[in-house]
Design an enzyme around this catalytic site. Structure first.
Site, PDB file in Angstrom:
ATOM      1  N   SER A  41       0.802  -1.228   0.000  1.00  0.00           N
ATOM      2  CA  SER A  41       0.000   0.000   0.000  1.00  0.00           C
ATOM      3  C   SER A  41       0.834   1.277   0.000  1.00  0.00           C
ATOM      4  CB  SER A  41      -0.935   0.015   1.215  1.00  0.00           C
ATOM      5  OG  SER A  41      -0.190  -0.163   2.407  1.00  0.00           O
ATOM      6  N   ASP A 333      -2.875   8.189   7.870  1.00  0.00           N
ATOM      7  CA  ASP A 333      -3.827   7.324   8.578  1.00  0.00           C
ATOM      8  C   ASP A 333      -3.046   6.407   9.509  1.00  0.00           C
ATOM      9  OD1 ASP A 333      -2.732   5.292   7.051  1.00  0.00           O
ATOM     10  OD2 ASP A 333      -4.490   5.006   5.775  1.00  0.00           O
ATOM     11  N   HIS A 336      -0.100   4.790   7.163  1.00  0.00           N
ATOM     12  CA  HIS A 336       0.589   5.358   5.992  1.00  0.00           C
ATOM     13  C   HIS A 336       1.022   6.809   6.171  1.00  0.00           C
ATOM     14  CE1 HIS A 336      -2.213   2.158   4.565  1.00  0.00           C
ATOM     15  NE2 HIS A 336      -1.097   1.754   3.979  1.00  0.00           N
TER      16      HIS A 336
END
Ligand SMILES: *[C@@H]1O[C@H](CO)[C@@H](O)[C@H](O)[C@H]1NC(C)=O
Ligand SMILES: *[C@@H]1O[C@H](CO)[C@@H](O)[C@H](O)[C@H]1NC(C)=O
Ligand SMILES: *[C@@H]1O[C@H](CO)[C@@H](O)[C@H](O)[C@H]1NC(C)=O
Length: 370
Positions: A41, A333, A336
């Site tokens: 991600s 978040d 990340h």
């Protein structure tokens, strides 16, 4: 030197660069023909949008609120991520998500759309296929390598096998993977019973080595590896330890980085014709967290977007709150970095900082003959 001869030399230089760029299919300012991105991600630019039941998604607000389009794109970020900043520095467009190119709604599943690179990165992915179970659906590293083989086949059809070989050998393979494997280890008492931390990180490195050899078999020669950051300091981990970092996951991240560097050294002596740049995300994030104000940050612990303690009890969902100034938070978040932190990382590691990029930086890697 007289003015006239300076101009002649400048003009010659221009033509040499121009002709070389025609020869190698690069446009001006472009350092390599293509970037192929594999990972998780941290560099997903939208592959998971095409996985209907995945829980690792970011195609909804408030993700993307600072992206040029102000819309969610599938990046786990308020704006651009590490893959975007690397592409910018290389003078390339961000490599498009593979699953977007081959989806049924796409009209661009033609080899020409793969020419400047493709991204296979998928949120939730790990070196081991098992990391994706938690998220129901994501593209594990082994599958990303298989997708690359399909792209390679398509390049061979387009350019011939020696043309594809040259094109790919000059291109960069950007590999950002491993955090989810460490999170799995941390979260599974079974895994911790089966393997000591050292055994586990050694398995990660040897499994990655097999994948790299496969890529090498299909002409990959130049690699950029982003090492693991101190993942124990992300908001989700801090929120479980009274805001302090999880020292176990940090230690395992460092152990993996050491195992990765040893594996790469071995691989280079086995294969001879590969080159790589290792970007020390651990060192950059540590520098940042220890002295945030030097880099314009004020908040290193809490996530910008989320709910609960450190905004890390709930992820960045449409119902979550977000901070007014994304520029001063390191984390977007619970897992990340913000766009600001990703930009700073690439600014520091891309060129000219031997303590953050070794044995060479990305600019030097791009210039290696291949
Ligand atoms: C395209 O559609 C076919 C059937 O309509 C389906 O089997 C296939 O998985 C789809 N491919 C993608 C990439 O969505
Ligand atoms: C493009 O699509 C076709 C049919 O959907 C598929 O067989 C082929 O593998 C795709 N090309 C690549 C490079 O994935
Ligand atoms: C939690 O934080 C403390 C420092 O406050 C540290 O000593 C401890 O190792 C941390 N817990 C874990 C699991 O790392």
């Amino acid at each position: 030197m007289k003015m006239a001869s300076v101009c002649v030399w400048a003009a010659r230089g221009f033509w040499v660069v121009f002709l070389l760029s025609l020869r190698f299919g690069c446009s001006a300012g472009q350092m390599v023909p293509a970037a192929f991105v594999l990972g998780d991600s941290l560099v997903d630019v939208g592959n998971n949008n095409y996985l209907p039941i995945s829980l690792a998604k970011a195609d909804f607000p408030h993700n993307g609120m600072d992206f040029p389009t102000k819309k969610p794109t599938g990046r786990f970020c308020n704006g651009k991520n590490t893959a975007d900043f690397l592409a910018e520095k290389l003078g390339l467009p961000t490599s498009p998500p593979y699953l977007a190119l081959v989806s049924n709604s796409s009209k661009s599943n033609s080899s020409s759309s793969f020419l400047t690179g493709v991204s296979f990165a998928s949120g939730g992915a790990g070196i081991f296929d098992g990391t994706t179970e938690k998220y129901k659906q994501s593209v594990p590293f082994s599958k990303q390598v298989e997708y690359y083989l399909a792209v390679h086949e398509s390049l061979v059809q387009h350019m011939g096998s020696s043309g594809a070989k040259k094109h790919v050998a000059k291109s960069l393979f950007i590999v950002v993977i491993g955090s989810n494997d460490i999170f799995s280890y941390s979260g599974s008492s079974d895994l911790r019973k089966q393997h000591t931390p050292q055994q586990y990180v050694d398995l990660m490195a040897s499994s990655l080595k097999d994948h790299l050899k496969r890529l090498h078999g299909y002409d990959a020669r130049k690699f950029v590896f982003v090492g693991l950051p101190p993942i124990g300091c992300c908001p989700s981990q801090r929120s479980q330890n009274k805001s302090a970092c999880n020292e176990d996951t940090n230690t395992w991240s460092r152990m993996y980085n050491t195992a990765l560097l040893a594996m790469l050294k071995g691989l280079k002596s086995e294969l001879n014709d590969i080159s790589y740049s290792y970007l020390d995300a651990y060192a950059v994030v540590q520098t940042l967290v220890q002295n945030p104000s030097a880099y314009g940050f004020t908040e290193v612990k809490a996530a910008c977007c989320g709910l609960g303690n450190l905004n890390a009890k709930v992820g960045c969902l449409p119902i979550s709150q977000y901070c007014p100034n994304r520029r001063d938070h390191v984390f977007w978040d619970l897992y990340h970095p913000t766009e600001a932190a990703a930009r700073l990382f690439i600014d520091k590691a891309f060129h000219g900082s031997p303590q953050y990029a070794y044995p060479m930086d990305v600019q030097q890697l791009a210039a290696v003959e291949a």
